[in-house]
Scaffold this motif. Structure first.
Motif, PDB file in Angstrom:
ATOM      1  N   THR A 203      -3.283 -66.942  -0.865  1.00  0.00           N
ATOM      2  CA  THR A 203      -3.195 -67.981  -0.191  1.00  0.00           C
ATOM      3  C   THR A 203      -2.753 -67.406   1.454  1.00  0.00           C
ATOM      4  OG1 THR A 203      -0.740 -68.317  -0.534  1.00  0.00           O
ATOM      5  CG2 THR A 203      -2.269 -69.561  -1.883  1.00  0.00           C
ATOM      6  N   LYS A 205      -1.377 -69.458   5.023  1.00  0.00           N
ATOM      7  CA  LYS A 205      -0.642 -70.798   5.434  1.00  0.00           C
ATOM      8  C   LYS A 205      -0.353 -70.374   6.956  1.00  0.00           C
ATOM      9  CE  LYS A 205       0.678 -72.970   1.032  1.00  0.00           C
ATOM     10  NZ  LYS A 205       1.699 -73.440   0.605  1.00  0.00           N
ATOM     11  N   SER A 241      -4.431 -74.202   5.848  1.00  0.00           N
ATOM     12  CA  SER A 241      -3.949 -73.503   4.229  1.00  0.00           C
ATOM     13  C   SER A 241      -5.191 -72.992   3.668  1.00  0.00           C
ATOM     14  CB  SER A 241      -3.318 -74.635   3.417  1.00  0.00           C
ATOM     15  OG  SER A 241      -4.002 -75.648   3.161  1.00  0.00           O
ATOM     16  N   SER A 243      -6.626 -71.432  -0.009  1.00  0.00           N
ATOM     17  CA  SER A 243      -6.306 -70.697  -1.418  1.00  0.00           C
ATOM     18  C   SER A 243      -7.513 -70.249  -2.118  1.00  0.00           C
ATOM     19  CB  SER A 243      -5.491 -71.524  -2.159  1.00  0.00           C
ATOM     20  OG  SER A 243      -5.878 -72.773  -2.560  1.00  0.00           O
TER      21      SER A 243
END
Length: 348
Positions: A203, A205, A241, A243
């Motif tokens: 991920t 962010k 974000s 992922s």
């Protein structure tokens, strides 16, 4: 506000920016549209790494532009943003990279790992490392990048999570001696990566990260959506974000899932305005496992929704499982099909 009619480069990220895509060339805009022609050939960065996958499908951009011709509510900056809007989120897919964001992240990690001890120093406190120039130095070459006085990078490690904070860090290779501008990065990237017997995840962010082009040795102007003539080119990533999650499953029934969302504020090179759009994978892109934790290149499903500040919507959908093409919609109307190979290149 009247726009300039010279050629413009589009600021591309991915995610992406994800953010981080690219674009193709363009012909002149029709006279009924007062925006400059959509020419997203020039990147905001002076260099691009192998992590960057450019999007090049000018017919798609032309068809969307043709669709909005005559709609006077869009005669400000919409055409200029088209290449950016389509490409930015797709720079991520499906390799687990967020294009320029990954490039910037790696810049920070490697600069701290391999500092030039003659002109820079890394201070350490518990899990925190900070890179900055020595007090008596105005600039410092670290790897192939020139850092200037006042810039710093802070790295904080917490288990599998690394947080990098940039403060007016100059970005760009020293090879181009004709480049008289500086590309400055400020903001924070949080990266996490895990892997075990059941699967893996990665991920990125970002609460806020800005990336802008200013005259050499100039101070970066104020950030935000408001135009500033001291910034020759500008890109800001907000509430971002990304992922990529692998579920190994049992045998060969695992899956890989990609999700991405965020807000992009952009100012093309030498433009006199900034634009803004939001993007979100309203249906995550899902790829099936082939065998032994390897996954299909094409998704079985997925939808990316991009909304501009006129509340107009571009959607890219995978309507048929593992199709070579996704379908592009503008305000609910089908525009064209888009080959995945033009989005993700030839890498797996």
């Amino acid at each position: 506000m009247k726009k300039k009619t010279t050629l413009f480069g589009i600021a591309f990220i991915s995610g992406l920016l994800s953010a981080c895509g690219g674009g193709g060339g363009s012909s002149d805009s029709p006279s009924s549209v007062t925006t400059p022609p959509n020419v997203p050939n020039d990147s905001i960065s002076p260099e691009l790494s192998d992590e960057f996958v450019p999007f090049k499908d000018q017919p798609v951009l032309d068809k969307i532009r043709d669709t909005i011709n005559g709609n006077t509510s869009n005669d400000t900056d919409y055409n200029v943003a088209l290449g950016h809007m389509i490409a930015e989120p797709f720079g991520d897919y499906p390799y687990g990279r967020t294009a320029r964001l990954v490039q910037i992240y790696n810049l920070g990690i490697n600069s701290i790992k391999y500092p030039n001890v003659l002109c820079a120093e890394v201070t350490k406190t518990d899990a925190v490392k900070t890179l900055k120039l020595k007090d008596n130095k105005d600039n410092c070459v670290i790897l192939d990048k020139t850092y200037r006085k006042g810039s710093s990078i802070t790295q904080t490690v917490n288990g599998n999570t690394i947080t990098l904070t940039f403060n007016n860090v100059r970005y760009g290779s020293n090879v181009d001696f004709n480049l008289k501008d500086d590309y400055l990065i400020s903001g924070t990237i949080i990266h996490s990566k895990t892997k075990d017997a059941s699967g893996a995840s990665e991920t990125y962010k970002i609460d806020q990260l800005e990336f802008q082009r200013v005259a050499e040795n100039s101070t970066a102007p104020a950030s935000g959506a408001g135009f500033n003539e001291d910034s020759k080119e500008y890109l800001q990533v907000l509430n971002y974000s990304y992922s990529l999650t692998d579920d190994y499953g049992n045998g060969s029934n695992g899956s890989r899932t990609l999700k991405s969302q965020g807000t992009i504020i952009g100012q093309p090179y030498l433009a006199d305005f900034r634009y803004k759009f939001d993007f979100n994978t309203t249906t995550p892109f899902t790829m099936e496992e082939i065998a032994l934790n390897n996954f299909e290149h094409l998704p079985v499903e997925g939808t990316l929704k991009i909304t501009d500040h006129y509340n107009q919507v571009i959607e890219v959908k995978q309507n048929q499982p593992k199709s070579l093409k996704a379908t592009v919609y503008f305000n609910g109307s089908e525009i064209t099909d888009l080959l995945w190979s033009t989005i993700i290149g030839d890498k797996k």
